[in-house]
Design an enzyme around this catalytic site. Structure first.
Site, PDB file in Angstrom:
ATOM      1  N   LYS A 283      49.960  19.125 -30.626  1.00 35.31           N
ATOM      2  CA  LYS A 283      50.251  20.089 -29.571  1.00 35.31           C
ATOM      3  C   LYS A 283      51.768  20.211 -29.418  1.00 35.31           C
ATOM      4  CE  LYS A 283      48.623  21.176 -24.901  1.00 35.31           C
ATOM      5  NZ  LYS A 283      47.776  20.695 -23.776  1.00 35.31           N
ATOM      6  N   GLU A 370      33.513  20.696 -14.425  1.00 38.11           N
ATOM      7  CA  GLU A 370      33.459  20.922 -12.979  1.00 38.11           C
ATOM      8  C   GLU A 370      32.095  20.609 -12.381  1.00 38.11           C
ATOM      9  OE1 GLU A 370      36.737  23.309 -14.751  1.00 38.11           O
ATOM     10  OE2 GLU A 370      34.587  23.136 -15.204  1.00 38.11           O
ATOM     11  N   ARG A 398      32.238  27.639 -11.466  1.00 33.02           N
ATOM     12  CA  ARG A 398      31.353  27.169 -12.523  1.00 33.02           C
ATOM     13  C   ARG A 398      30.331  26.150 -11.995  1.00 33.02           C
ATOM     14  NH1 ARG A 398      34.802  25.896 -17.781  1.00 33.02           N
ATOM     15  NH2 ARG A 398      33.567  27.523 -18.728  1.00 33.02           N
TER      16      ARG A 398
END
Length: 643
Positions: A283, A370, A398
């Site tokens: 990354k 979540e 969600r």
């Protein structure tokens, strides 16, 4: 070839590895130049430059479908699909979106702002392809972080049971937490496993077993497993998991070695059925500061490319709501070991990174999950803990079922702090927190509130933790109002009680949360036209302070509600419904976000487009109640006109 000349990814077909590596350098240069100037996601895109170029060498983007998970890793994709020239407008009003958007490009095959959606969507496209008798490749690119989302695992489980459906998942692993080391041995074993001799051996064993003279019909399990054992001979442990789920696993391979990836992707496309290619990337690749601080450089505001440091604001700003929340929660946790902070992979964004550093034993990060976060908190609350879930408003959508089924119905003392509630700006429609007011109104047993400033946030957090039931409070993105904060001794508010901030006889303005400041400013502007207003800070959406609001509405007769959320089923609707339930006939104007998606722009630009600035609200009020006539000046509450 220059990057500026590329308008279609198929133009890259046939380039040599050296030419593709040069293209990768150009992509990183453009990426860094734009994000350092205007802000945006940095690390994710820098890490997948070579992956993108290699994968697109094996795809025909006029026919083949690719779905990028989340979308902020797809900046290189945007740069080679016709958006180079206007990439400077990234995340700006009318410009290139920060996420994938079907309406923006024919190459954006699926819109994405939230994580863990790509495998389901790409598998759906593969279904459509096979059903309609077409022939094109379907690919999902998903990060290892997004793979923690339950939806991604559900899709993998489904895809693995479809052995005749050609389908490719590319796992972009930039964390290395689940990966064996990348090296010559794993690469060699991977090549050997998919080479013709290994495949021939597997097929031969399978065919030979059929001719064994078994007694009876049942083949011994030991013989049944022989084929699978040969097949898994060269599979790393992590690959064996995917193999058992029905995927052909390939990898891990070096995500910055273009030639190796091209060979691997070509081989993957030749395999029938679901295939997972595990690609290890770094990354922030190519920018040392981003490689060294992968969390901090995931996304950045404008920064100096030479030093990597953010460009400071010209004017100092008050601390953000998120920071005040995090600081306050740390102090509460220091005094109460039963309070636990929970985040779904957004510690820094929600302010819970402060708790993580200060009291790690009272901090939990569940990853991008979540639904699990909500039910985990419910389980904690069942056995005596006081969990505080800090989740963005848009992400908590969600877990709507879990909020009802696991928390609301059972009336459990879980606190939800909804960061990024309201208009959030440059991230666009997928990230605007405009629906939580509406969806929380309908959930049983919840106490729902929003602070007018950061000091009231402190008191509301304490209120939630003193209340024996589920609570939620919404906070906006960005700096607070600059009020003086309390260091300790926060007194809880009385549940369902609002407050009168100013008094007037001509108009009643009832505001909720972040719009209280705008309501006060609107009142001041109206005062210059001779219109006096009573301004109420509602504080609570559920329960409403009807004992305060109804008498004022009955006396004044004209009401305006102001909120930073959708008007459909919102705060204003709650006020109007409460009037109707009491047969209280009052002229009411609701001001908030109309029934439309809010696109990417700065928060101020979005508010202007929606008519939510104090000056615009004032003009709407004057027009609605007939106070905008140029030939008269309204004075007092007597409905008289003075020339």
């Amino acid at each position: 070839m220059r990057l500026s000349e590329v308008s279609h990814p198929n133009q890259l077909h046939g380039l040599t590895t050296a030419q593709l590596e040069d293209m990768a350098c150009q992509i990183r240069e453009r990426h860094l130049q734009v994000v350092s100037t205007s802000g945006g996601h940095l690390g994710p895109g820098l890490g997948v430059v070579e992956l993108t170029l290699a994968l697109y060498q094996t795809l025909d983007l006029d026919e083949d479908k690719i779905v990028w998970d989340v979308g902020h890793q797809a900046y290189p994709h945007k740069l080679i699909t016709g958006r180079y020239s206007n990439f400077d407008s990234l995340r700006q009003k009318g410009g290139v979106a920060g996420y994938l958007k079907r309406s923006e490009s024919l190459f954006d095959h699926f819109g994405a702002g939230h994580a863990s959606t790509s495998i389901s969507a790409a598998l759906g496209m593969a279904f459509a392809r096979d059903r309609l008798g077409k022939n094109y490749k379907c690919v999902a690119v998903i990060g290892d972080g997004a793979l923690t989302g339950g939806m991604a695992l559900e899709a993998i489980n489904h895809a693995g049971h479809l052995p005749n459906t050609p389908f490719l998942v590319v796992l972009n692993d930039n964390d290395m937490s689940i990966s064996p080391p990348v090296g010559a041995l794993s690469t060699y074993l991977n090549r050997m496993r998919h080479s013709p001799p290994i495949q021939f051996l597997s097929d031969s064993v399978q065919e030979g077993v059929k001719n064994f003279p078994f007694i009876g019909k049942d083949i011994p399990q030991e013989i049944k497993s022989l084929t699978g054992s040969v097949k898994r001979l060269a599979v790393p442990k992590v690959g064996a998991v995917f193999e058992e789920l029905g995927f052909t696993y390939m990898g891990p391979i070096d995500g910055h070695d273009i030639s190796e990836m091209v060979r691997t992707f070509q081989a993957a496309h030749r395999i029938g059925g679901p295939v997972l290619v595990h690609v290890a990337t770094t990354k922030g690749k190519g920018y040392p500061y981003a490689e060294a601080d992968q969390v901090g450089y995931h996304a950045q505001s404008a920064f100096d490319l030479t030093t990597g440091k953010s460009i400071p604001s010209k004017t100092p700003k008050p601390p953000s709501y998120s920071k005040v929340f995090g600081q306050t929660l740390v102090k509460i946790c220091e005094q109460n070991s039963k309070v636990i902070g929970i985040t779904a992979a957004m510690a820094t964004g929600t302010g819970l990174d402060l708790l993580q550093k200060a009291i790690p034993d009272q901090y939990v990060d569940v990853g991008i999950a979540e639904q699990h976060a909500v039910t985990l908190a419910a389980g904690m609350a069942c056995d005596g803990l006081r969990p505080v879930c800090a989740i963005y408003s848009t992400f908590l959508q969600r877990a709507f079922d879990q909020l009802i089924h696991d928390v609301g119905i059972q009336n459990l003392p879980v606190t939800f702090v909804l960061d990024r509630a309201g208009i959030v700006g440059a991230d666009g429609p997928t990230h605007q927190g405009q629906y939580d007011i509406s969806y929380f109104r309908s959930i049983p047993n919840f106490t729902v509130m929003a602070p007018k400033d950061e000091a009231e946030l402190q008191r509301m957090l304490v209120t939630c933790l003193h209340h024996d039931g589920p609570c939620t409070l919404r906070i906006p993105r960005g700096p607070g109002e600059g009020v003086t904060l309390m260091e300790e001794g926060w007194e809880p508010l009385k549940i369902g009680r609002g407050e009168v901030l100013s008094e007037g006889d001509d108009l009643l303005i009832i505001a909720y949360g972040a719009m209280v400041a705008s309501a006060k400013e609107t009142s001041n502007i109206l005062k210059k036209s001779g219109i006096s207003s009573t301004v109420v800070n509602a504080r609570f959406l559920r329960p409403l302070d009807q004992a305060l609001i109804h008498p004022l509405a009955r006396r004044i007769g004209k009401v305006v509600t102001i909120e930073e959320g959708t008007l459909l089923g919102g705060f204003g609707s709650a006020i109007v419904e409460s009037f109707a339930d009491q047969d209280l006939k009052v002229s009411t104007l609701r001001i908030g976000i109309p029934d439309k998606l809010v696109d990417h722009a700065s928060p101020q630009q979005s508010k202007e487009a929606l008519g939510l600035t104090p000056n615009q609200i004032t003009q709407t009020i004057l027009k609605r109640f007939g106070w905008d006539k140029s030939d008269s000046i309204y004075v007092g509450n007597s409905n008289t006109e003075s020339l």
